[in-house]
Design a protein around this motif. Structure first.
Motif, PDB file in Angstrom:
ATOM      1  N   SER A  91       0.740  -1.215  -0.066  1.00 33.04           N
ATOM      2  CA  SER A  91       0.010  -0.090  -0.091  1.00 33.04           C
ATOM      3  C   SER A  91       0.770   1.225   0.069  1.00 33.04           C
ATOM      4  N   TRP A  92       1.880   1.054   0.688  1.00 32.66           N
ATOM      5  CA  TRP A  92       3.117   2.233   0.610  1.00 32.66           C
ATOM      6  C   TRP A  92       3.315   2.644  -0.570  1.00 32.66           C
ATOM      7  N   ASP A 125      -8.443  16.994  10.707  1.00 37.95           N
ATOM      8  CA  ASP A 125      -8.494  16.233   9.677  1.00 37.95           C
ATOM      9  C   ASP A 125      -7.509  15.079   9.733  1.00 37.95           C
ATOM     10  N   LYS A 126      -8.295  13.993   9.127  1.00 37.17           N
ATOM     11  CA  LYS A 126      -7.585  12.625   9.122  1.00 37.17           C
ATOM     12  C   LYS A 126      -7.139  12.168   8.016  1.00 37.17           C
ATOM     13  N   PHE A 127      -6.186  11.399   7.815  1.00 33.47           N
ATOM     14  CA  PHE A 127      -5.654  10.819   6.415  1.00 33.47           C
ATOM     15  C   PHE A 127      -5.230   9.391   6.714  1.00 33.47           C
ATOM     16  N   GLN A 128      -5.462   8.692   5.651  1.00 32.55           N
ATOM     17  CA  GLN A 128      -4.830   7.289   5.518  1.00 32.55           C
ATOM     18  C   GLN A 128      -3.563   7.037   5.227  1.00 32.55           C
ATOM     19  N   PHE A 129      -2.778   7.736   4.394  1.00 26.88           N
ATOM     20  CA  PHE A 129      -1.409   7.714   3.843  1.00 26.88           C
ATOM     21  C   PHE A 129      -0.649   8.939   4.204  1.00 26.88           C
ATOM     22  N   THR A 221      -1.531   7.390  14.446  1.00 28.57           N
ATOM     23  CA  THR A 221      -2.183   6.525  15.328  1.00 28.57           C
ATOM     24  C   THR A 221      -2.475   4.835  14.548  1.00 28.57           C
ATOM     25  N   THR A 222      -2.411   3.910  15.431  1.00 21.04           N
ATOM     26  CA  THR A 222      -2.739   2.667  14.680  1.00 21.04           C
ATOM     27  C   THR A 222      -3.659   1.679  15.413  1.00 21.04           C
ATOM     28  N   ARG A 223      -4.888   1.366  14.965  1.00 21.18           N
ATOM     29  CA  ARG A 223      -5.673   0.584  15.740  1.00 21.18           C
ATOM     30  C   ARG A 223      -6.268  -0.282  14.919  1.00 21.18           C
ATOM     31  N   ARG A 224      -6.212  -1.476  15.466  1.00 21.87           N
ATOM     32  CA  ARG A 224      -6.582  -2.711  14.421  1.00 21.87           C
ATOM     33  C   ARG A 224      -6.129  -2.663  13.118  1.00 21.87           C
ATOM     34  N   SER A 225      -4.823  -2.839  13.191  1.00 22.24           N
ATOM     35  CA  SER A 225      -4.001  -2.603  11.807  1.00 22.24           C
ATOM     36  C   SER A 225      -4.438  -1.320  10.743  1.00 22.24           C
ATOM     37  N   GLN A 226      -5.188  -0.645  11.275  1.00 21.34           N
ATOM     38  CA  GLN A 226      -5.509   0.532  10.513  1.00 21.34           C
ATOM     39  C   GLN A 226      -4.530   1.913  11.027  1.00 21.34           C
ATOM     40  N   THR A 227      -4.149   2.354  10.143  1.00 17.66           N
ATOM     41  CA  THR A 227      -3.157   3.598  10.599  1.00 17.66           C
ATOM     42  C   THR A 227      -3.930   4.993  10.037  1.00 17.66           C
ATOM     43  N   THR A 228      -3.929   5.817  10.963  1.00 16.34           N
ATOM     44  CA  THR A 228      -4.435   7.242  11.065  1.00 16.34           C
ATOM     45  C   THR A 228      -3.591   8.405  11.140  1.00 16.34           C
ATOM     46  N   ARG A 413     -23.708   7.836  13.394  1.00 14.51           N
ATOM     47  CA  ARG A 413     -22.327   7.652  13.161  1.00 14.51           C
ATOM     48  C   ARG A 413     -21.652   6.442  13.062  1.00 14.51           C
ATOM     49  N   SER A 414     -20.380   6.275  12.887  1.00  9.79           N
ATOM     50  CA  SER A 414     -19.659   5.096  13.082  1.00  9.79           C
ATOM     51  C   SER A 414     -18.793   5.054  14.349  1.00  9.79           C
ATOM     52  N   ARG A 415     -18.781   3.980  15.008  1.00  8.99           N
ATOM     53  CA  ARG A 415     -17.680   3.910  15.921  1.00  8.99           C
ATOM     54  C   ARG A 415     -16.515   3.293  15.550  1.00  8.99           C
ATOM     55  N   ASP A 416     -16.300   3.153  14.130  1.00 16.98           N
ATOM     56  CA  ASP A 416     -14.928   2.711  13.421  1.00 16.98           C
ATOM     57  C   ASP A 416     -14.532   3.720  12.553  1.00 16.98           C
ATOM     58  N   PHE A 417     -13.448   3.609  12.120  1.00 16.38           N
ATOM     59  CA  PHE A 417     -12.944   4.732  11.092  1.00 16.38           C
ATOM     60  C   PHE A 417     -13.440   3.995   9.755  1.00 16.38           C
ATOM     61  N   ILE A 418     -13.834   4.990   8.904  1.00 14.06           N
ATOM     62  CA  ILE A 418     -14.364   4.526   7.609  1.00 14.06           C
ATOM     63  C   ILE A 418     -13.482   4.965   6.464  1.00 14.06           C
ATOM     64  N   GLN A 419     -12.946   4.172   5.490  1.00 17.98           N
ATOM     65  CA  GLN A 419     -12.172   4.730   4.601  1.00 17.98           C
ATOM     66  C   GLN A 419     -13.008   5.246   3.509  1.00 17.98           C
ATOM     67  N   SER A 420     -12.145   6.048   2.947  1.00 18.18           N
ATOM     68  CA  SER A 420     -12.846   6.801   1.802  1.00 18.18           C
ATOM     69  C   SER A 420     -13.143   5.680   0.707  1.00 18.18           C
ATOM     70  N   GLY A 421     -14.545   5.697   0.027  1.00 15.80           N
ATOM     71  CA  GLY A 421     -15.007   4.685  -0.758  1.00 15.80           C
ATOM     72  C   GLY A 421     -15.712   3.567  -0.002  1.00 15.80           C
ATOM     73  N   GLY A 422     -15.486   3.586   1.202  1.00 16.52           N
ATOM     74  CA  GLY A 422     -16.203   2.609   1.948  1.00 16.52           C
ATOM     75  C   GLY A 422     -17.666   2.509   1.875  1.00 16.52           C
ATOM     76  N   PHE A 423     -18.190   1.118   1.826  1.00 15.96           N
ATOM     77  CA  PHE A 423     -19.626   0.859   2.154  1.00 15.96           C
ATOM     78  C   PHE A 423     -20.207   1.139   3.355  1.00 15.96           C
ATOM     79  N   VAL A 424     -21.154   1.929   3.577  1.00 15.71           N
ATOM     80  CA  VAL A 424     -21.779   1.910   4.780  1.00 15.71           C
ATOM     81  C   VAL A 424     -22.969   1.386   4.950  1.00 15.71           C
ATOM     82  N   CYS A 425     -24.238   1.594   4.337  1.00 17.45           N
ATOM     83  CA  CYS A 425     -25.112   0.712   4.396  1.00 17.45           C
ATOM     84  C   CYS A 425     -26.166   0.959   3.158  1.00 17.45           C
ATOM     85  N   GLU A 426     -27.381   0.230   3.111  1.00 14.43           N
ATOM     86  CA  GLU A 426     -28.369   0.381   2.002  1.00 14.43           C
ATOM     87  C   GLU A 426     -29.497   1.031   2.616  1.00 14.43           C
ATOM     88  N   TYR A 427     -30.463   1.836   1.699  1.00 13.49           N
ATOM     89  CA  TYR A 427     -31.484   2.632   2.306  1.00 13.49           C
ATOM     90  C   TYR A 427     -32.788   1.663   1.955  1.00 13.49           C
TER      91      TYR A 427
END
Length: 545
Positions: A91-92, A125-129, A221-228, A413-427
């Motif tokens: 990913s890097w 503001d938060k970033f993934q990379f 910060t890194t939580r559950r292998s997700q770096t932010t 809201r979400s208690r987890d970090f949601i990445q850009s393009g991530g699916f959230v839910c259906e209406y």
């Protein structure tokens, strides 16, 4: 030099509007229990030249560039997955490649080094990379922890990324940071450990301390292998000393204090609710329901309320759209693919032909880009549920939470970090034809018009729905509605799937644009209805309809 009391405020010159100004002054070093850094102090510079802030780079412009970065990264990831025979790129590596492509296309913003605030970037503001920081001008080096610039031959620090790679410990509070200097780490360069030197970034931080100039701080910060990476605002360097580090060599230790009066960043307190304005004492969330879905969702949907005593309105939770009786007799399941091991042979899979042999999702289940329609593999396909082309139909993946907002009723809201393009839910809800929907005007806030060019179909989530019925409107949303087909191919009645338009930190309210038109909504008598908008975004029009 030891530090006690509050950090000294930075010394700024009088500055014209929309300019970022700095005044460099001499600060005396004082003896303390720790050795003072050796080296020359900055030259006697009175005023560093003004740096004009680029008013054209707005938060929406920065978000546009970051969305383009994410889109490019996802396309490169898809290409790498399809073409790599042995070792895939990390990913890097893909993030650096994405940043390089945007640079060639001249899509970077804030391309000149700036001290102080960066136009279009806001605290929190938060970033993934790390590469995203470079693309928007928040922190230039792809790897280096200290960024700096030169003014009249003097190196001055502009920003640091605290990644913890040098083994430094956290400060005593979220407003205090102890940062280890750069260099001498054998894990970074393949050389024996050595004493850190007062050069480059280390010298720049020392000069900034002597001059009383603040620097930008980005926390990793890194939580559950997700770096932010979180932009935490301005800090002043208040202390600088030498110590014996992990490898027995001398390292520079810098103490930084966060300037007062900046917006709070709750990155270190994720999961804690904001203090209720109705009480001087912070309250824990009052759990209204531990799982609104009653076990129908893989991840429980909790409901909380710290605003008042209101309970959730009654409704029946459904995970799929409820079709009318006539639907079954008029629709058939489309023919599927024969990809038993998953749709990896893109050029041979009929489900991916519409995308030129590509799948619209990355291997991380994020959408590549918004399209009028997306076709997922369906019930007639032989590929498994884990197929890369089955994302939105597999249900909610984040810990979504319904909560009572201050002004807009219930929200999500979400208690987890949601990445850009991530699916959230259906209406979800009841599928209605236009005439039947018009008869339910009293529930118009739960009506979602669907289909191509307003084909006359609506989803009503008033009596039957899921967590999506609680998602509020915003004039600057972080979700968008995507038309998806998989169990039928009728474009008049697609599934409405919500995807993230950007990286969304935990506990940030999820919103989408309702697309109402002002003075175009009418009641049962034909009179124009009016409703104010309280989304609070900078681009808010003040009217929902």
């Amino acid at each position: 030099m030891s530090f006690s009391g509050k950090p000294p405020p930075p010394k700024f010159s009088t500055c014209p509007p929309n300019y970022n100004c700095r005044k460099v002054t001499q600060v005396e070093d004082k003896e303390g229990e720790n050795p003072i850094l050796a080296g020359k102090k900055p030259n006697d510079v009175s005023v560093v030249p003004y740096v004009k802030i680029n008013e054209d780079v707005t938060p929406s412009k920065v978000r546009e560039v970051l969305n383009l970065f994410q889109e490019t990264f996802k396309m490169l990831s898809n290409d790498d997955r399809a073409q790599a025979k042995e070792k895939r790129k990390t990913s890097w590596e893909l993030s650096l490649e994405a940043a390089g492509l945007l640079r060639k296309q001249q899509k970077w913003v804030n391309t000149e080094k700036l001290s102080g605030p960066v136009p279009g970037v806001e605290i929190g503001d938060k970033f993934q990379f790390r590469a995203e920081l470079t693309v928007i001008g928040l922190h230039r080096p792809y790897q280096g922890g200290i960024d700096y610039m030169e003014e009249n031959g003097i190196k001055l620090a502009t920003s640091i990324v605290d990644s913890g790679r040098y083994g430094n410990d956290a400060g005593q509070s979220p407003n205090v940071l102890i940062y280890s200097g750069e260099g001498g780490n054998p894990n970074i360069v393949d050389k024996p450990p050595e004493d850190q030197k007062l050069t480059r970034g280390n010298l720049a931080l020392k000069n900034s301390m002597d001059a009383g100039l603040p620097v930008r701080v980005i926390l990793n910060t890194t939580r559950r292998s997700q770096t932010t990476y979180t932009y935490n605002g301005w800090y002043t360097v208040t202390q600088c000393r030498q110590e014996r580090g992990t490898y027995g060599k001398l390292v520079y230790m810098f103490v930084l204090h966060r300037l007062a009066g900046q917006p709070e960043v709750n990155g270190a307190h994720v999961g804690m609710p904001k203090k209720s304005k109705k009480s001087k004492v912070s309250k824990l969330p009052s759990v209204v329901a531990h799982d609104v879905s009653q076990g129908k969702e893989e991840k429980p949907v909790r409901a909380v309320n710290i605003e008042d005593d209101e309970k959730l309105p009654p409704f029946h939770y459904v995970t799929n759209v409820i079709y009318p009786e006539w639907y079954e007799s008029t629709h058939s399941v489309p023919r599927g693919c024969d990809c038993i091991n998953g749709c990896l042979g893109f050029e041979k899979c009929p489900c991916t032909v519409a995308y030129g042999g590509n799948i619209p999702f990355t291997s991380e289940d994020a959408i590549v880009r918004r399209k009028p329609f997306i076709y997922e593999c369906g019930p007639s396909c032989k590929c498994p549920p884990s197929c890369q082309n089955r994302v939105s139909q597999n249900g909610i993946r984040y810990h979504l939470e319904i909560f009572k907002t201050e002004k807009m009723g219930w929200g999500v809201r979400s208690r987890d970090f949601i990445q850009s393009g991530g699916f959230v839910c259906e209406y979800t809800g009841e599928l209605l034809q236009e005439q039947e929907a018009e008869e339910r005007v009293g529930n118009d806030e739960y009506l979602f018009d669907i289909g191509k060019n307003g084909s006359g179909f609506t989803i009503d989530a008033a009596k039957f729905g899921n967590v999506g019925r609680f998602i509020n409107h915003s004039c600057s949303p972080n979700l968008y509605a995507q038309n998806v087909l998989y169990d039928h191919d009728d474009k008049r009645m697609p599934h409405i799937m919500f995807f993230a338009t950007k990286n969304i930190p935990p506990l940030r309210e999820l919103t989408y644009d309702y697309n109402y038109k002002v003075d175009r909504v009418r009641d049962g008598n034909g009179d124009i209805k009016r409703k104010d908008c309280y989304c609070g975004s900078r681009s808010c029009s003040g009217r929902l309809y």
